[in-house]
Design an enzyme around this catalytic site. Structure first.
Site, PDB file in Angstrom:
ATOM      1  N   GLU A   3     -28.166   2.390 -11.851  1.00 12.49           N
ATOM      2  CA  GLU A   3     -26.729   3.160 -11.917  1.00 12.49           C
ATOM      3  C   GLU A   3     -25.965   3.008 -13.061  1.00 12.49           C
ATOM      4  O   GLU A   3     -25.598   3.883 -13.750  1.00 12.49           O
ATOM      5  CB  GLU A   3     -25.833   2.828 -10.726  1.00 12.49           C
ATOM      6  CG  GLU A   3     -24.912   3.786 -10.333  1.00 12.49           C
ATOM      7  CD  GLU A   3     -24.040   3.612  -9.039  1.00 12.49           C
ATOM      8  OE1 GLU A   3     -24.788   3.847  -7.995  1.00 12.49           O
ATOM      9  OE2 GLU A   3     -23.092   3.285  -8.947  1.00 12.49           O
ATOM     10  N   ASP A   4     -25.965   1.741 -13.189  1.00 12.04           N
ATOM     11  CA  ASP A   4     -25.193   1.252 -14.530  1.00 12.04           C
ATOM     12  C   ASP A   4     -25.687   0.636 -15.776  1.00 12.04           C
ATOM     13  O   ASP A   4     -25.036   0.566 -16.760  1.00 12.04           O
ATOM     14  CB  ASP A   4     -24.094   0.272 -13.943  1.00 12.04           C
ATOM     15  CG  ASP A   4     -23.093   0.706 -12.984  1.00 12.04           C
ATOM     16  OD1 ASP A   4     -23.003   1.866 -12.841  1.00 12.04           O
ATOM     17  OD2 ASP A   4     -22.675  -0.270 -12.282  1.00 12.04           O
ATOM     18  N   ASP A  12     -27.260  -2.529  -8.754  1.00 16.03           N
ATOM     19  CA  ASP A  12     -26.461  -1.647  -9.666  1.00 16.03           C
ATOM     20  C   ASP A  12     -27.152  -1.472 -11.294  1.00 16.03           C
ATOM     21  O   ASP A  12     -26.738  -0.682 -11.980  1.00 16.03           O
ATOM     22  CB  ASP A  12     -25.153  -2.269  -9.803  1.00 16.03           C
ATOM     23  CG  ASP A  12     -24.068  -2.031  -8.707  1.00 16.03           C
ATOM     24  OD1 ASP A  12     -24.223  -0.812  -8.016  1.00 16.03           O
ATOM     25  OD2 ASP A  12     -22.936  -2.624  -8.391  1.00 16.03           O
TER      26      ASP A  12
HETATM   27 ZN    ZN Z   1     -22.348  -2.771  -6.468  1.00 17.67          ZN
END
Ligand code: ZN
Length: 179
Positions: free
Chosen positions: A65-66, A62
């Protein structure tokens, strides 16, 4: 190329730093790193610890994405395969949620075997986090919605690792007991 244990350890540390202060959705609003640890461990267990790059990608899945992390940085630090696994499971956050979900469902069958495993492990962890004792209506609706979506994504990911497939089915069964 970093050796296996070091690769996984450095991936875990970078993930911990980058996701610092983030909380996950669901049960107890746990620190985000608990989700990453769960996904990495599901991958390590399902593959018997045979694929350090996959486990490292699980820790990092992640970050692009984050957090402020780029595919290029991951490729430089962890190698091209780890970077490409993470890129494969990264949603385009410029798209609205409904479109991101639709794309996940449509793209799943075309992902690499490793990316499919990360997808399944991610869905297992996210379903488990939404299973709470005595859920209220909102929690039940959210769980039912997430399980239905996950089943569509995982339908396109099955067949690479029997253990992970079975673990996903268990999570869905556990969810159905509180729905
Ligand atoms: Zn995740």
């Amino acid at each position: 190329m970093l050796a296996g244990i070091r690769l996984v350890s450095e991936a875990a540390e970078l993930a911990a730093r980058r996701h610092l202060g983030q909380r996950r959705k669901g049960r107890g609003s746990e620190p985000y790193i608990n989700h990453l640890a769960e996904v990495a461990n599901l991958l390590a267990t399902a593959t018997n610890g045979d694929d350090a790059e996959l486990v490292a990608a699980g820790w990092l899945h992640d970050t692009v994405e984050d957090t402020e992390t780029t595919r290029k940085e991951l490729a430089g630090k962890f190698g091209e395969r780890v970077a490409s696994l993470v890129a494969e499971v990264t949603d385009d956050m410029n798209l609205p949620k409904a479109q991101r979900r639709q794309k996940q469902i449509e793209d799943a069958p075309h992902k690499s075997p490793g990316a499919k495993l990360i997808k399944i492990a991610d869905k297992i962890s996210n379903i488990r986090a939404r299973i709470v004792k005595r859920p209220n209506k909102k929690q039940r609706d959210d769980l039912a919605d997430y399980v239905a979506f996950s089943e569509k994504v995982v339908a396109g990911c099955r067949g690479t690792n029997a253990r992970l497939d079975a673990e996903f089915d268990e999570a869905v069964k556990a969810a159905s007991r509180v729905l």
